[in-house]
Design a protein around this motif. Sequence first.
Motif, short mmCIF file in Angstrom:
data_model
loop_
_atom_site.label_atom_id
_atom_site.label_comp_id
_atom_site.label_asym_id
_atom_site.label_seq_id
_atom_site.Cartn_x
_atom_site.Cartn_y
_atom_site.Cartn_z
N PHE A 87 0.83 -1.21 0.00
CA PHE A 87 0.00 0.00 0.00
C PHE A 87 0.86 1.26 0.00
N LEU A 88 1.90 1.27 0.84
CA LEU A 88 2.78 2.43 0.88
C LEU A 88 3.48 2.64 -0.46
N GLN A 89 3.84 1.55 -1.11
CA GLN A 89 4.47 1.68 -2.41
C GLN A 89 3.50 2.24 -3.45
N LEU A 90 2.21 1.90 -3.31
CA LEU A 90 1.22 2.48 -4.20
C LEU A 90 1.12 3.99 -3.98
N LEU A 91 1.10 4.40 -2.70
CA LEU A 91 1.07 5.83 -2.41
C LEU A 91 2.28 6.54 -3.00
N TYR A 92 3.42 5.89 -2.89
CA TYR A 92 4.68 6.50 -3.30
C TYR A 92 4.83 6.52 -4.83
N SER A 93 4.37 5.45 -5.49
CA SER A 93 4.71 5.28 -6.90
C SER A 93 3.55 5.49 -7.87
N VAL A 94 2.29 5.29 -7.43
CA VAL A 94 1.16 5.36 -8.35
C VAL A 94 0.36 6.66 -8.19
N LYS A 95 0.19 7.09 -6.94
CA LYS A 95 -0.67 8.25 -6.67
C LYS A 95 -0.25 9.49 -7.44
N LYS A 129 -3.27 10.85 -14.69
CA LYS A 129 -4.53 10.15 -14.49
C LYS A 129 -4.66 8.89 -15.34
N HIS A 130 -4.22 8.92 -16.59
CA HIS A 130 -4.39 7.74 -17.44
C HIS A 130 -3.56 6.56 -16.93
N TRP A 131 -2.41 6.86 -16.29
CA TRP A 131 -1.62 5.78 -15.68
C TRP A 131 -2.27 5.28 -14.39
N ARG A 132 -2.82 6.20 -13.61
CA ARG A 132 -3.54 5.76 -12.39
C ARG A 132 -4.73 4.88 -12.77
N ASP A 133 -5.45 5.26 -13.83
CA ASP A 133 -6.58 4.45 -14.28
C ASP A 133 -6.11 3.07 -14.75
N TYR A 134 -4.98 3.05 -15.42
CA TYR A 134 -4.44 1.77 -15.88
C TYR A 134 -4.14 0.84 -14.71
N TRP A 135 -3.48 1.38 -13.70
CA TRP A 135 -3.13 0.52 -12.56
C TRP A 135 -4.36 0.16 -11.72
N MET A 136 -5.33 1.04 -11.63
CA MET A 136 -6.56 0.70 -10.93
C MET A 136 -7.26 -0.48 -11.60
#
Length: 437
Positions: free
Chosen positions: A274-282, A286-293
């Motif tokens: 979860f922390l890595q998601l905060l650090y690397s995805v957040k 937006k199009h990359w966040r949507d991809y990973w979601m």
Amino acid sequence: MRKTEQINDVSNLNLGEILSEHQPVIFKNINSDSLLLGNNNSAGENLINKLSDEIGSKVVSVMSGFYEDGGLLSYSNPNVDTRTRNTLIGPCTFDKFARQVLKMSRDERPGYLYSQLLDIGNSMPELLPMVQPLDAKLNVKGEAIWNLWLGSGKHRVNTHYDKVENFYFVLHGKKVFNIFEPKLLPELYSGPYEGGPSGIPESVVDSNNPDHKTFPRYSEALENSQVAEVCAGDMLYLPANWWHNVSSERLNVSANLWWSDIGKVERFRAELAFLQLLYSVKTLPKHWRDYWMTNIDHYVFCKNGNPLEHLPKEKQGIAGEIEIEVLTGIKQKIRDLEQEIFRLELDIDLSDDRLKLNCSHLLNIKIESIDYIEISIGTHQVFTEEYNVLKILRAFSGGRRPLEVYEGKIAQLYKIDQFSEKLVKFIRHGVLVMSHE
């Protein structure tokens, strides 16, 4: 708001079935035969005196608050400072604390004394016989901790959650829990994820006097919450990660059992992810966040069923069923990616997991983590907690010669200030750095 489900007949409990539903429930009179129980004043005083005799002058942590806060245990002002609480906390001998608790419980004026999270097993083994009959009934497997909670009343703990399963048993008095399921997080206006001054995530809304204008979604949280009134002899099962605030109107004594339904490795690994998601995805576009979601929903949470059921089991790879071979592949993929990230961020080859530094024939630098640097000149060692690496390198090298650094097996020359920047990056990433003459 609705009342928490109650189980009145506890003679034939099927705890496994109840826990599998992961819903709060009150077990009525689960230990009604205990001589320690009772709701009248004399029973409470007898219990406090018994505890005082058993625990004596052991030192405990005691908290008290300011009259103007109405007994609220929370942030002092979350809009200004999320590190300080509106309570005073300090050490006190238990017998003195117990005497004062009894006096304050009889006083109609505002003010309270409260002590929480007193570890029974490690700090107060004298009290283990008090909880052993209930412990036997619950028969919780794995690591578990019994805690004691004791207060004069007129205090309330603000909305928060705990990452552990909780059996909360009231010995004397009454506790009123207002409970919110985890999906109500957006409506609860949480403080920092890493927690406030007590180290746990907590809502910034005053649970007794919510400001609905400032926090309009909190009304929806209240509408979907439940209330649990837990009296002497009752026990509340509160699942992990359910938000709750707790009120104590008068003299109260409780014991609770905390345990986890998953192992520490699983819990820490999930927290790390979860922390890595905060650090690397957040922070991605937006199009990359949507991809990973989409990928997380599909492969991790399996929102569309088994994501790879169209493939033979042996061809599903690391996103298939987690078995030993698959787990090994995932771990290797993680190691490879971490190595590549370090290589890119630090611009240095870590293939042999070490850095060899030659400033002079006497100088050695060892950086083990962000908290520890060791500098040595010959046999003389200097330890520092200040990371002014550039100043250290200049002092030890005379500030004249370039540094000869071996990256893998290839030697390169660096200016001192240039190489100091690399060392600072190593410190921040906690990479092991070894130097040799």
